[in-house]
Scaffold this active site. Structure first.
Site, PDB file in Angstrom:
ATOM      1  N   LYS A 295       0.863  -1.181   0.000  1.00 14.35           N
ATOM      2  CA  LYS A 295       0.000   0.000   0.000  1.00 14.35           C
ATOM      3  C   LYS A 295       0.898   1.229   0.000  1.00 14.35           C
ATOM      4  O   LYS A 295       1.655   1.464   0.949  1.00 14.35           O
ATOM      5  CB  LYS A 295      -0.899  -0.013   1.238  1.00 14.35           C
ATOM      6  CG  LYS A 295      -1.801   1.215   1.323  1.00 14.35           C
ATOM      7  CD  LYS A 295      -2.807   1.085   2.442  1.00 14.35           C
ATOM      8  CE  LYS A 295      -3.640   2.344   2.563  1.00 14.35           C
ATOM      9  NZ  LYS A 295      -4.641   2.252   3.621  1.00 14.35           N
TER      10      LYS A 295
ATOM     11  N   LYS B 155      -2.130  -1.609  -3.896  1.00 14.53           N
ATOM     12  CA  LYS B 155      -3.014  -0.443  -3.839  1.00 14.53           C
ATOM     13  C   LYS B 155      -2.181   0.832  -3.881  1.00 14.53           C
ATOM     14  O   LYS B 155      -1.192   0.903  -3.154  1.00 14.53           O
ATOM     15  CB  LYS B 155      -3.802  -0.527  -2.534  1.00 14.53           C
ATOM     16  CG  LYS B 155      -4.700   0.642  -2.245  1.00 14.53           C
ATOM     17  CD  LYS B 155      -5.257   0.506  -0.862  1.00 14.53           C
ATOM     18  CE  LYS B 155      -6.060   1.754  -0.559  1.00 14.53           C
ATOM     19  NZ  LYS B 155      -6.432   1.862   0.817  1.00 14.53           N
TER      20      LYS B 155
HETATM   21  C1  PBG Z   1      -7.654   3.123   5.545  1.00 14.55           C
HETATM   22  C2  PBG Z   1      -7.922   2.998   4.092  1.00 14.55           C
HETATM   23  C3  PBG Z   1      -7.712   3.935   3.074  1.00 14.55           C
HETATM   24  C4  PBG Z   1      -8.213   3.371   1.908  1.00 14.55           C
HETATM   25  C5  PBG Z   1      -8.690   2.108   2.240  1.00 14.55           C
HETATM   26  N1  PBG Z   1      -8.486   1.876   3.591  1.00 14.55           N
HETATM   27  C6  PBG Z   1      -7.200   5.326   3.090  1.00 14.55           C
HETATM   28  C7  PBG Z   1      -5.889   5.678   3.593  1.00 14.55           C
HETATM   29  O1  PBG Z   1      -4.989   4.862   3.807  1.00 14.55           O
HETATM   30  O2  PBG Z   1      -5.733   6.877   3.816  1.00 14.55           O
HETATM   31  C8  PBG Z   1      -8.243   4.046   0.569  1.00 14.55           C
HETATM   32  C9  PBG Z   1      -9.319   3.591  -0.338  1.00 14.55           C
HETATM   33  C10 PBG Z   1      -9.604   4.498  -1.478  1.00 14.55           C
HETATM   34  O3  PBG Z   1      -8.959   5.543  -1.684  1.00 14.55           O
HETATM   35  O4  PBG Z   1     -10.531   4.156  -2.222  1.00 14.55           O
HETATM   36  N2  PBG Z   1      -6.348   2.995   5.959  1.00 14.55           N
HETATM   37 ZN    ZN Z   2      -5.863   3.754   8.144  1.00 12.22          ZN
END
Ligand code: PBG
Ligand code: ZN
Length: 328
Positions: free
Chosen positions: A195, A248
């Site tokens: 991520k 992601k």
């Molecule tokens: C929480 C989380 C996030 C997303 C999914 N779970 C946001 C982040 O890390 O700030 C992003 C999903 C999206 O942008 O569609 N940690």
């Molecule tokens: Zn988070």
């Protein structure tokens, strides 16, 4: 005279031939549809930066879940906006919170639907960071204890899978241990292993009210320049017991999806995130692009790069378009 014997165009001559030789295809079974659950009843409010995506109370979420199931979508990922926030995000493991209540309701109404719980704390902490703070530093190992509680509470509420998205080190092992200790041996872990710290999460953070109140997430989410490090994260998470590996965001990281696919023999998921969705929607609303073509081509690219499944806000539309046919 030059005779042309090799003619790849023969295999493109008609829609039926193209259908026969297409190497990568899409199906509603590829999709996981995210839901944003809010407190209250009879709430269905469109999220301004994500047209077509709604804040839903549990009763309304149930309707959308049924619609998704009828379209052949096998899985939902549940996000939530809690009733209260505090320093450690304790509403994330409160069994009366919207996420847990939605899971119970959906499991009861649609027992075969795969329910994926997003395991993180940023939607539940008053400061918007993904873990326990010591000063301005997110303490890794103290956060693991909190994540264990979230995962177990979601399993108790009926989650079939938990998806940790916090990016703490060691969280897959910690969650696996906690699930097993509570006899949830068949609850699987879809790890947000790779991520990146990405600007593409902007609309989500508005939708989930989860933006950090100070600083950013670069001390725990990955640096966009790194590919080898992605493979390291994947290796660690598999060793810790992850069942599915996620990359992601998706579109700006398809090279990473491909490398992960080539490296591991486990299912790969990609998250077609909120910013990717918002860009397509904005251009479509302006009449600048053909939404159906762009969405299907984009989702296909994620499949072709190596994803077995795609978490996408386009899931309902895409499933409908697949029913209509004529997508490619
Ligand atoms: C929480 C989380 C996030 C997303 C999914 N779970 C946001 C982040 O890390 O700030 C992003 C999903 C999206 O942008 O569609 N940690
Ligand atoms: Zn988070």
């Amino acid at each position: 005279m030059y005779t042309q014997k090799l003619r790849p165009r023969r295999m493109r001559i008609s829609p039926a031939v193209r259908d026969m030789v297409r190497e990568t295809t899409l199906s509603p079974k590829d999709f996981i549809y995210p839901l944003f659950i809010v407190p209250g009843e009879n709430v269905k409010e469109e999220i301004p930066s994500m047209p077509g995506v709604y804040h839903l109370s549990v009763d309304q979420a149930l309707k959308v879940a049924r619609e998704a199931w009828e379209l052949g979508i096998p899985a939902l990922e549940i996000f939530g906006l809690p009733e209260y926030k505090d320093a450690d995000g304790s509403s994330a493991w409160d069994m009366t919170s919207p996420v847990q209540r939605a899971m119970m309701a959906i499991k009861k109404a649609l027992p075969e639907m795969v329910i994926v719980g997003d395991v993180c704390l940023c939607q539940y902490t008053s400061h918007g960071h993904c873990g326990h703070l010591e000063g301005h530093y997110v303490d890794n190992d103290k956060t693991l204890k909190l994540l264990q509680k979230v995962a177990v509470s979601q399993a108790e509420a009926g989650a079939d899978m938990v998806a940790p998205s916090d990016m703490m080190d060691g969280r897959v092992a910690a969650i696996r241990e906690a699930l097993d200790d509570h006899d949830f041996i068949n609850v699987s872990i879809m790890s947000y292993a790779v991520k990146y710290a990405s600007g593409y999460y902007g609309p989500f953070r508005d939708a989930a009210d989860s933006a950090p109140q100070f600083g950013n997430r670069k001390q725990y989410q990955m640096d966009p320049g790194n590919a080898r490090e992605a493979l390291k994260e994947v290796e660690l998470d598999l060793a810790e017991g992850a069942d599915i590996i996620m990359v992601k965001p998706a579109l700006a990281y398809l090279d990473i999806v491909h490398q992960v696919r080539e490296t591991i023999n486990r299912p790969v998921a990609t998250y077609n995130v909120s910013g990717e969705y918002a860009m397509v929607k904005a251009a479509a609303q302006n009449g600048w692009i053909d939404e159906k073509r762009i969405v299907m081509e984009t989702l296909l690219s994620m499949k072709r790069a190596g994803s077995d499944m795609i978490i996408t806000y386009h899931a309902l539309d895409a499933a409908r378009w697949l029913q209509e046919g004529n997508c490619f």
